[in-house]
Design an enzyme around this catalytic site. Sequence first.
Site, PDB file in Angstrom:
ATOM      1  N   THR A  96      -7.419   6.189  -0.607  1.00 14.73           N
ATOM      2  CA  THR A  96      -7.368   6.787   0.336  1.00 14.73           C
ATOM      3  C   THR A  96      -8.512   7.641  -1.214  1.00 14.73           C
ATOM      4  O   THR A  96      -8.398   7.189  -2.011  1.00 14.73           O
ATOM      5  CB  THR A  96      -5.946   7.622  -0.521  1.00 14.73           C
ATOM      6  OG1 THR A  96      -5.822   9.152  -0.628  1.00 14.73           O
ATOM      7  CG2 THR A  96      -5.309   7.177  -1.509  1.00 14.73           C
ATOM      8  N   ASP A  97      -8.732   8.563  -0.478  1.00 11.96           N
ATOM      9  CA  ASP A  97      -9.940   9.566  -1.592  1.00 11.96           C
ATOM     10  C   ASP A  97      -9.008  10.248  -2.792  1.00 11.96           C
ATOM     11  O   ASP A  97     -10.260  10.809  -3.825  1.00 11.96           O
ATOM     12  CB  ASP A  97     -10.518  10.248  -0.557  1.00 11.96           C
ATOM     13  CG  ASP A  97      -9.800  11.744   0.255  1.00 11.96           C
ATOM     14  OD1 ASP A  97      -8.948  11.573  -0.194  1.00 11.96           O
ATOM     15  OD2 ASP A  97     -10.878  12.526   0.877  1.00 11.96           O
ATOM     16  N   GLU A  98      -7.909  10.169  -2.589  1.00  8.73           N
ATOM     17  CA  GLU A  98      -7.687  10.799  -3.541  1.00  8.73           C
ATOM     18  C   GLU A  98      -7.511  10.223  -4.716  1.00  8.73           C
ATOM     19  O   GLU A  98      -6.866  11.101  -5.972  1.00  8.73           O
ATOM     20  CB  GLU A  98      -5.798  11.593  -3.034  1.00  8.73           C
ATOM     21  CG  GLU A  98      -5.603  11.637  -2.059  1.00  8.73           C
ATOM     22  CD  GLU A  98      -4.522  12.284  -1.318  1.00  8.73           C
ATOM     23  OE1 GLU A  98      -3.549  12.968  -2.680  1.00  8.73           O
ATOM     24  OE2 GLU A  98      -4.509  12.657  -0.138  1.00  8.73           O
ATOM     25  N   TYR A 138       1.839   9.734  -5.940  1.00  6.80           N
ATOM     26  CA  TYR A 138       0.793   9.439  -4.954  1.00  6.80           C
ATOM     27  C   TYR A 138      -0.075   8.686  -5.120  1.00  6.80           C
ATOM     28  O   TYR A 138      -0.428   7.242  -5.160  1.00  6.80           O
ATOM     29  CB  TYR A 138       1.195  10.516  -3.479  1.00  6.80           C
ATOM     30  CG  TYR A 138       0.166   9.529  -2.025  1.00  6.80           C
ATOM     31  CD1 TYR A 138       1.044   8.205  -1.743  1.00  6.80           C
ATOM     32  CD2 TYR A 138      -0.828   9.909  -2.536  1.00  6.80           C
ATOM     33  CE1 TYR A 138      -0.474   7.942  -0.755  1.00  6.80           C
ATOM     34  CE2 TYR A 138      -1.955   9.653  -1.104  1.00  6.80           C
ATOM     35  CZ  TYR A 138      -1.223   8.588  -0.910  1.00  6.80           C
ATOM     36  OH  TYR A 138      -2.448   7.958   0.039  1.00  6.80           O
ATOM     37  N   LYS A 195      -1.362   4.855  -5.330  1.00  8.10           N
ATOM     38  CA  LYS A 195      -2.221   4.078  -4.721  1.00  8.10           C
ATOM     39  C   LYS A 195      -3.871   3.619  -5.631  1.00  8.10           C
ATOM     40  O   LYS A 195      -4.065   2.632  -5.085  1.00  8.10           O
ATOM     41  CB  LYS A 195      -2.760   5.446  -3.686  1.00  8.10           C
ATOM     42  CG  LYS A 195      -1.917   5.346  -2.414  1.00  8.10           C
ATOM     43  CD  LYS A 195      -1.453   3.937  -1.789  1.00  8.10           C
ATOM     44  CE  LYS A 195      -2.825   4.022  -0.695  1.00  8.10           C
ATOM     45  NZ  LYS A 195      -2.600   2.755   0.616  1.00  8.10           N
ATOM     46  N   HIS A 213      -1.435  21.046  -8.140  1.00  6.95           N
ATOM     47  CA  HIS A 213      -2.455  20.536  -6.713  1.00  6.95           C
ATOM     48  C   HIS A 213      -3.765  20.473  -6.747  1.00  6.95           C
ATOM     49  O   HIS A 213      -4.570  20.988  -7.257  1.00  6.95           O
ATOM     50  CB  HIS A 213      -2.675  21.205  -6.184  1.00  6.95           C
ATOM     51  CG  HIS A 213      -1.965  22.677  -4.746  1.00  6.95           C
ATOM     52  ND1 HIS A 213      -2.267  22.794  -3.035  1.00  6.95           N
ATOM     53  CD2 HIS A 213      -3.230  20.531  -3.226  1.00  6.95           C
ATOM     54  CE1 HIS A 213      -2.019  22.692  -2.214  1.00  6.95           C
ATOM     55  NE2 HIS A 213      -3.092  21.674  -2.253  1.00  6.95           N
TER      56      HIS A 213
HETATM   57  P1  NAD Z   1       2.401   6.815   7.369  1.00 10.82           P
HETATM   58  O1  NAD Z   1       3.384   7.171   6.108  1.00 10.82           O
HETATM   59  O2  NAD Z   1       2.866   7.586   8.580  1.00 10.82           O
HETATM   60  O3  NAD Z   1       3.134   5.627   7.165  1.00 10.82           O
HETATM   61  C1  NAD Z   1       3.461   4.395   5.964  1.00 10.82           C
HETATM   62  C2  NAD Z   1       4.114   3.268   7.331  1.00 10.82           C
HETATM   63  O4  NAD Z   1       4.233   1.667   6.112  1.00 10.82           O
HETATM   64  C3  NAD Z   1       5.492   4.005   7.762  1.00 10.82           C
HETATM   65  O5  NAD Z   1       5.677   3.378   9.210  1.00 10.82           O
HETATM   66  C4  NAD Z   1       6.302   2.881   6.708  1.00 10.82           C
HETATM   67  O6  NAD Z   1       7.550   2.229   8.206  1.00 10.82           O
HETATM   68  C5  NAD Z   1       5.792   1.952   6.558  1.00 10.82           C
HETATM   69  N1  NAD Z   1       5.973   1.160   4.899  1.00 10.82           N
HETATM   70  C6  NAD Z   1       6.955   1.833   4.083  1.00 10.82           C
HETATM   71  N2  NAD Z   1       6.600   1.028   2.930  1.00 10.82           N
HETATM   72  C7  NAD Z   1       6.368  -0.315   3.931  1.00 10.82           C
HETATM   73  C8  NAD Z   1       6.505  -1.100   3.226  1.00 10.82           C
HETATM   74  N3  NAD Z   1       7.548  -1.148   1.519  1.00 10.82           N
HETATM   75  N4  NAD Z   1       7.096  -2.716   3.889  1.00 10.82           N
HETATM   76  C9  NAD Z   1       6.458  -2.452   5.244  1.00 10.82           C
HETATM   77  N5  NAD Z   1       6.332  -1.774   5.703  1.00 10.82           N
HETATM   78  C10 NAD Z   1       6.541  -0.084   5.239  1.00 10.82           C
HETATM   79  O7  NAD Z   1       1.443   6.578   6.613  1.00 10.82           O
HETATM   80  P2  NAD Z   1      -0.149   6.610   6.783  1.00 10.82           P
HETATM   81  O8  NAD Z   1      -0.165   8.150   7.222  1.00 10.82           O
HETATM   82  O9  NAD Z   1      -0.184   6.486   8.680  1.00 10.82           O
HETATM   83  O10 NAD Z   1      -1.153   6.048   6.410  1.00 10.82           O
HETATM   84  C11 NAD Z   1      -1.354   4.146   5.968  1.00 10.82           C
HETATM   85  C12 NAD Z   1      -1.848   3.991   4.904  1.00 10.82           C
HETATM   86  O11 NAD Z   1      -3.600   4.637   5.093  1.00 10.82           O
HETATM   87  C13 NAD Z   1      -1.408   4.522   3.329  1.00 10.82           C
HETATM   88  O12 NAD Z   1      -1.927   3.034   2.847  1.00 10.82           O
HETATM   89  C14 NAD Z   1      -2.327   5.946   3.313  1.00 10.82           C
HETATM   90  O13 NAD Z   1      -2.608   6.088   2.066  1.00 10.82           O
HETATM   91  C15 NAD Z   1      -3.735   5.453   3.508  1.00 10.82           C
HETATM   92  N6  NAD Z   1      -4.088   7.515   3.420  1.00 10.82           N
HETATM   93  C16 NAD Z   1      -3.541   7.504   4.748  1.00 10.82           C
HETATM   94  C17 NAD Z   1      -4.860   8.380   4.680  1.00 10.82           C
HETATM   95  C18 NAD Z   1      -3.732   9.994   5.446  1.00 10.82           C
HETATM   96  O14 NAD Z   1      -4.506  11.389   5.799  1.00 10.82           O
HETATM   97  N7  NAD Z   1      -3.110  10.092   6.609  1.00 10.82           N
HETATM   98  C19 NAD Z   1      -6.104   8.776   4.647  1.00 10.82           C
HETATM   99  C20 NAD Z   1      -6.518   7.624   3.343  1.00 10.82           C
HETATM  100  C21 NAD Z   1      -5.751   6.943   3.314  1.00 10.82           C
HETATM  101  P1  TYD Z   2      -1.629  17.008   3.194  1.00  2.00           P
HETATM  102  O1  TYD Z   2      -1.214  16.707   4.588  1.00  2.00           O
HETATM  103  O2  TYD Z   2       0.238  17.008   2.625  1.00  2.00           O
HETATM  104  O3  TYD Z   2      -2.213  15.691   2.674  1.00  2.00           O
HETATM  105  P2  TYD Z   2      -2.757  15.622   0.616  1.00  2.00           P
HETATM  106  O4  TYD Z   2      -1.865  16.556  -0.084  1.00  2.00           O
HETATM  107  O5  TYD Z   2      -2.391  14.541   1.150  1.00  2.00           O
HETATM  108  O6  TYD Z   2      -4.232  16.232   1.179  1.00  2.00           O
HETATM  109  O7  TYD Z   2      -2.033  18.776   2.763  1.00  2.00           O
HETATM  110  C1  TYD Z   2      -2.721  18.628   2.614  1.00  2.00           C
HETATM  111  C2  TYD Z   2      -2.744  20.095   2.236  1.00  2.00           C
HETATM  112  O8  TYD Z   2      -1.946  20.961   2.770  1.00  2.00           O
HETATM  113  C3  TYD Z   2      -3.083  19.927   1.041  1.00  2.00           C
HETATM  114  O9  TYD Z   2      -4.016  20.571  -0.141  1.00  2.00           O
HETATM  115  C4  TYD Z   2      -0.991  20.745   0.350  1.00  2.00           C
HETATM  116  C5  TYD Z   2      -1.661  21.889   1.395  1.00  2.00           C
HETATM  117  N1  TYD Z   2      -0.267  22.245   2.430  1.00  2.00           N
HETATM  118  C6  TYD Z   2      -0.008  23.091   2.595  1.00  2.00           C
HETATM  119  O10 TYD Z   2      -0.488  24.084   2.032  1.00  2.00           O
HETATM  120  N2  TYD Z   2       1.372  23.536   2.877  1.00  2.00           N
HETATM  121  C7  TYD Z   2       2.182  22.565   3.440  1.00  2.00           C
HETATM  122  O11 TYD Z   2       3.807  22.645   3.964  1.00  2.00           O
HETATM  123  C8  TYD Z   2       1.964  21.241   3.673  1.00  2.00           C
HETATM  124  C9  TYD Z   2       2.752  20.116   3.709  1.00  2.00           C
HETATM  125  C10 TYD Z   2       0.847  21.153   2.588  1.00  2.00           C
END
Ligand code: NAD
Ligand code: TYD
Length: 353
Positions: free
Chosen positions: A132-134, A158, A162, A293
């Site tokens: 992630t970019d975070e 989180y 990561k 935040h």
């Molecule tokens: P998500 O939470 O929707 O899905 C995570 C999946 O991993 C779930 O299906 C869960 O059951 C599985 N899981 C959790 N722990 C596990 C373990 N110990 N062994 C096997 N499986 C396990 O997450 P997502 O949003 O699909 O993100 C996927 C990846 O991409 C993550 O690594 C996240 O850090 C990264 N990522 C997400 C975003 C985003 O915006 N969602 C952006 C950048 C990077």
């Molecule tokens: P989120 O979808 O949790 O992603 P991330 O924190 O990983 O960027 O949140 C996106 C942005 O939205 C973040 O700045 C937090 C804000 N947010 C709210 O304002 N209200 C909410 O109920 C949630 C879940 C997020």
Amino acid sequence: MILVTGGAGFIGSNFILDWLADSGEPVLNLDKLTYAGNLGSLASLRDDARHVFVQGDIGDAPLVDRLLATHRPRAIVNFAAESHVDRSIHGAGEFIETNIVGTFRLLESARGYVAALPPDEQAAFRFLHVSTDEVYGTLAPAAPAFTEQHGYEPNSPYSASKAASDHLARAWHHTHGLPVLTTNCSNNYGPYHFPEKLIPLMIVNALAGKPLPVYGDGQQVRDWLYVKDHCSAIRRVLGAGQPGQTYNIGGWNEKTNLTIVHTICDLLDELSPRAGGQSYRAQITHVADRPGHDRRYAIDARKIERELGWRPAETFDSGIRKTVAWYLANPDWVRGVQSGAYREWLTLQYGPQ
Ligand code: NAD
Ligand code: TYD
């Protein structure tokens, strides 16, 4: 075939669906099925022999070793993680276990597996770590976007977990020669997104007539990428990325949270108007800010464009319209993920529902 971990989650399920449509190469999907994992997202593959699902933990080394020996994947794409910042604030234990210890164990299993492969298969093998970019921390309003050279300054449990996993992946390449690729992507949105994250939560709450909880002043900025664009970028990096390199992936779409919520309300006003004619914007409420935040994330995605020729296909306008339409068309999927555990989370985070 390839091994995908976390393939029942939001991005992983989109990745598997697109991968099979794109190349047809079989996928072994290892997922623990935490609250965030949902096989309903892969229901269209129920009778598809190219998708093999195994419920299990990336940190279960005997299981992973056995799966690698049996299925002999040519690559691992590691999506498995705990992914929700707010949950990591309530309790970080699972984040440490899966994102750090789990990634370590998976890297070790991959290392043992690759070491025993014949040289040509060894040379072709890839371990793609999805991040992630975070990990880069937060940006001042006018600061340049994150490049791959930006220092790691994670601020949430989180993002710290990561960041640790990225460092492990890097070290397993540098020290052990494992052919690791790392991608750092901005906020994704699209189909099958669990409704605890901003965009799906706002859509689902709006339609349920519930408050739309904006943290603090809502002026925090994120870069948003349509999930299918993230999946195409990962396919590109897996196919042509240089082992040991990291690639930032982004949508060139910086938006404040309030802009996002307004856009969703306006689309719902158009596609599914409220009885009585009032806008969904009337449901917006400002609630307490998230501790620690991050104010702004922004991705400089020029390296992946320059070196691998990848750019996102969707604009924010086209992607968010598709996303809202998908949620309107898939109420059964939404109902399916609104378990007791989901309702408990809403109460813990937002108070009595
Ligand atoms: P998500 O939470 O929707 O899905 C995570 C999946 O991993 C779930 O299906 C869960 O059951 C599985 N899981 C959790 N722990 C596990 C373990 N110990 N062994 C096997 N499986 C396990 O997450 P997502 O949003 O699909 O993100 C996927 C990846 O991409 C993550 O690594 C996240 O850090 C990264 N990522 C997400 C975003 C985003 O915006 N969602 C952006 C950048 C990077
Ligand atoms: P989120 O979808 O949790 O992603 P991330 O924190 O990983 O960027 O949140 C996106 C942005 O939205 C973040 O700045 C937090 C804000 N947010 C709210 O304002 N209200 C909410 O109920 C949630 C879940 C997020």
